[in-house]
Motif scaffolding. Sequence first.
Motif, PDB file in Angstrom:
ATOM      1  N   TRP A 113       0.815  -1.214   0.000  1.00  0.00           N
ATOM      2  CA  TRP A 113       0.000   0.000   0.000  1.00  0.00           C
ATOM      3  C   TRP A 113       0.853   1.271   0.000  1.00  0.00           C
ATOM      4  CZ3 TRP A 113      -4.727  -0.574  -1.422  1.00  0.00           C
ATOM      5  CH2 TRP A 113      -5.602   0.507  -1.362  1.00  0.00           C
ATOM      6  N   GLN A 114       2.079   1.189   0.501  1.00  0.00           N
ATOM      7  CA  GLN A 114       2.958   2.348   0.557  1.00  0.00           C
ATOM      8  C   GLN A 114       3.698   2.615  -0.761  1.00  0.00           C
ATOM      9  OE1 GLN A 114       2.898   4.526   3.036  1.00  0.00           O
ATOM     10  NE2 GLN A 114       1.387   3.217   4.012  1.00  0.00           N
ATOM     11  N   GLN A 115       3.546   1.733  -1.739  1.00  0.00           N
ATOM     12  CA  GLN A 115       4.212   1.946  -3.025  1.00  0.00           C
ATOM     13  C   GLN A 115       3.736   3.246  -3.662  1.00  0.00           C
ATOM     14  OE1 GLN A 115       3.172  -1.471  -5.365  1.00  0.00           O
ATOM     15  NE2 GLN A 115       4.674  -2.786  -4.376  1.00  0.00           N
ATOM     16  N   HIS A 116       4.660   3.936  -4.317  1.00  0.00           N
ATOM     17  CA  HIS A 116       4.315   5.172  -5.000  1.00  0.00           C
ATOM     18  C   HIS A 116       3.930   4.851  -6.441  1.00  0.00           C
ATOM     19  CE1 HIS A 116       4.176   9.399  -5.849  1.00  0.00           C
ATOM     20  NE2 HIS A 116       4.945   9.202  -6.911  1.00  0.00           N
ATOM     21  N   ILE A 117       2.732   5.269  -6.819  1.00  0.00           N
ATOM     22  CA  ILE A 117       2.216   5.016  -8.166  1.00  0.00           C
ATOM     23  C   ILE A 117       1.794   6.346  -8.768  1.00  0.00           C
ATOM     24  CG2 ILE A 117       0.400   3.857  -9.496  1.00  0.00           C
ATOM     25  CD1 ILE A 117       0.400   1.699  -7.308  1.00  0.00           C
ATOM     26  N   GLN A 118       2.188   6.575 -10.013  1.00  0.00           N
ATOM     27  CA  GLN A 118       1.832   7.801 -10.726  1.00  0.00           C
ATOM     28  C   GLN A 118       0.438   7.663 -11.331  1.00  0.00           C
ATOM     29  OE1 GLN A 118       3.613  10.642 -11.060  1.00  0.00           O
ATOM     30  NE2 GLN A 118       5.242   9.819  -9.788  1.00  0.00           N
ATOM     31  N   GLY A 119      -0.274   8.778 -11.435  1.00  0.00           N
ATOM     32  CA  GLY A 119      -1.574   8.781 -12.094  1.00  0.00           C
ATOM     33  C   GLY A 119      -2.639   9.441 -11.253  1.00  0.00           C
ATOM     34  N   SER A 120      -3.862   9.357 -11.748  1.00  0.00           N
ATOM     35  CA  SER A 120      -4.989   9.944 -11.038  1.00  0.00           C
ATOM     36  C   SER A 120      -5.258   9.154  -9.757  1.00  0.00           C
ATOM     37  CB  SER A 120      -6.230   9.914 -11.936  1.00  0.00           C
ATOM     38  OG  SER A 120      -6.666   8.577 -12.104  1.00  0.00           O
ATOM     39  N   PRO A 121      -5.981   9.760  -8.819  1.00  0.00           N
ATOM     40  CA  PRO A 121      -6.284   9.043  -7.574  1.00  0.00           C
ATOM     41  C   PRO A 121      -6.991   7.696  -7.819  1.00  0.00           C
ATOM     42  CG  PRO A 121      -6.798  11.354  -7.304  1.00  0.00           C
ATOM     43  CD  PRO A 121      -6.440  11.162  -8.749  1.00  0.00           C
ATOM     44  N   MET A 122      -7.903   7.649  -8.786  1.00  0.00           N
ATOM     45  CA  MET A 122      -8.600   6.390  -9.073  1.00  0.00           C
ATOM     46  C   MET A 122      -7.635   5.356  -9.646  1.00  0.00           C
ATOM     47  SD  MET A 122     -11.291   4.602  -8.895  1.00  0.00           S
ATOM     48  CE  MET A 122     -12.596   5.719  -8.528  1.00  0.00           C
ATOM     49  N   HIS A 123      -6.748   5.782 -10.531  1.00  0.00           N
ATOM     50  CA  HIS A 123      -5.757   4.866 -11.105  1.00  0.00           C
ATOM     51  C   HIS A 123      -4.836   4.322 -10.005  1.00  0.00           C
ATOM     52  CE1 HIS A 123      -2.838   3.141 -13.837  1.00  0.00           C
ATOM     53  NE2 HIS A 123      -1.893   3.807 -13.192  1.00  0.00           N
TER      54      HIS A 123
ATOM     55  N   ARG B 123      -4.568   0.361  -9.004  1.00  0.00           N
ATOM     56  CA  ARG B 123      -3.275  -0.330  -9.097  1.00  0.00           C
ATOM     57  C   ARG B 123      -2.871  -0.928  -7.746  1.00  0.00           C
ATOM     58  NH1 ARG B 123      -1.545  -2.682 -12.691  1.00  0.00           N
ATOM     59  NH2 ARG B 123       0.559  -2.449 -11.946  1.00  0.00           N
ATOM     60  N   LYS B 124      -3.129  -0.186  -6.670  1.00  0.00           N
ATOM     61  CA  LYS B 124      -2.798  -0.705  -5.340  1.00  0.00           C
ATOM     62  C   LYS B 124      -3.677  -1.893  -4.988  1.00  0.00           C
ATOM     63  CE  LYS B 124      -0.731   3.428  -3.401  1.00  0.00           C
ATOM     64  NZ  LYS B 124      -0.713   4.374  -2.281  1.00  0.00           N
ATOM     65  N   LEU B 125      -4.966  -1.829  -5.314  1.00  0.00           N
ATOM     66  CA  LEU B 125      -5.857  -2.951  -5.049  1.00  0.00           C
ATOM     67  C   LEU B 125      -5.435  -4.190  -5.850  1.00  0.00           C
ATOM     68  CD1 LEU B 125      -9.348  -1.211  -4.894  1.00  0.00           C
ATOM     69  CD2 LEU B 125      -8.068  -2.231  -2.997  1.00  0.00           C
ATOM     70  N   LYS B 126      -5.030  -3.988  -7.102  1.00  0.00           N
ATOM     71  CA  LYS B 126      -4.561  -5.106  -7.915  1.00  0.00           C
ATOM     72  C   LYS B 126      -3.274  -5.685  -7.333  1.00  0.00           C
ATOM     73  CE  LYS B 126      -3.491  -6.761 -12.518  1.00  0.00           C
ATOM     74  NZ  LYS B 126      -2.996  -7.961 -11.936  1.00  0.00           N
ATOM     75  N   SER B 127      -2.392  -4.819  -6.863  1.00  0.00           N
ATOM     76  CA  SER B 127      -1.150  -5.301  -6.243  1.00  0.00           C
ATOM     77  C   SER B 127      -1.428  -6.093  -4.976  1.00  0.00           C
ATOM     78  CB  SER B 127      -0.227  -4.124  -5.919  1.00  0.00           C
ATOM     79  OG  SER B 127       0.180  -3.483  -7.104  1.00  0.00           O
TER      80      SER B 127
END
Length: 160
Positions: free
Chosen positions: A58-68, A72-76
């Motif tokens: 959950w702490q991973q940094h992902i670029q993009g819109s809040p929904m994206h 991505r975090k839920l898929k991870s």
Amino acid sequence: MIQCWPGSSTRFLPRSVSDHSAAVLRLGDVTNSRQHHFRFLSIWTTREDFLPAINAVWQQHIQGSPMHRLLRKLKSVKDLLKNYHKHNTSHISTRVSDAKKAWDIAQNSLNSNPTNAGLKEAERRTATDFARLIHEEEAILKQRSRIQWLQYWEIGSRLL
């Protein structure tokens, strides 16, 4: 009704001399057409390594819109839990059986040499592993029975 029989199909036969045609209805085998859906096992939450693993994903940094980022975090997290299941809780009944055999072997070894400290520790460790696995198996089967009951109840309520 298609939700109750997703593998069903109908084939209409030629009419021949009548203006009616026979229909062949195949209900199909529901178990063969069933997809394996992701199921969250509540027993995972009792393990010490569960929350740190979820937190790390959950702490991973992902670029993009809040929904994206959320998706991505839920898929991870889902991928992590599938892997977690594969290595910790899949084939639980086989694991319980193997742990019981290992415990029996450790007990027999200890019986032949009761003063050996290494054998005492091995017996204690295998007993602990067996107890943990039997508890996990019970929790998984309990959750599975609740899911089945809810599915049967849902089908029954649709038919009423």
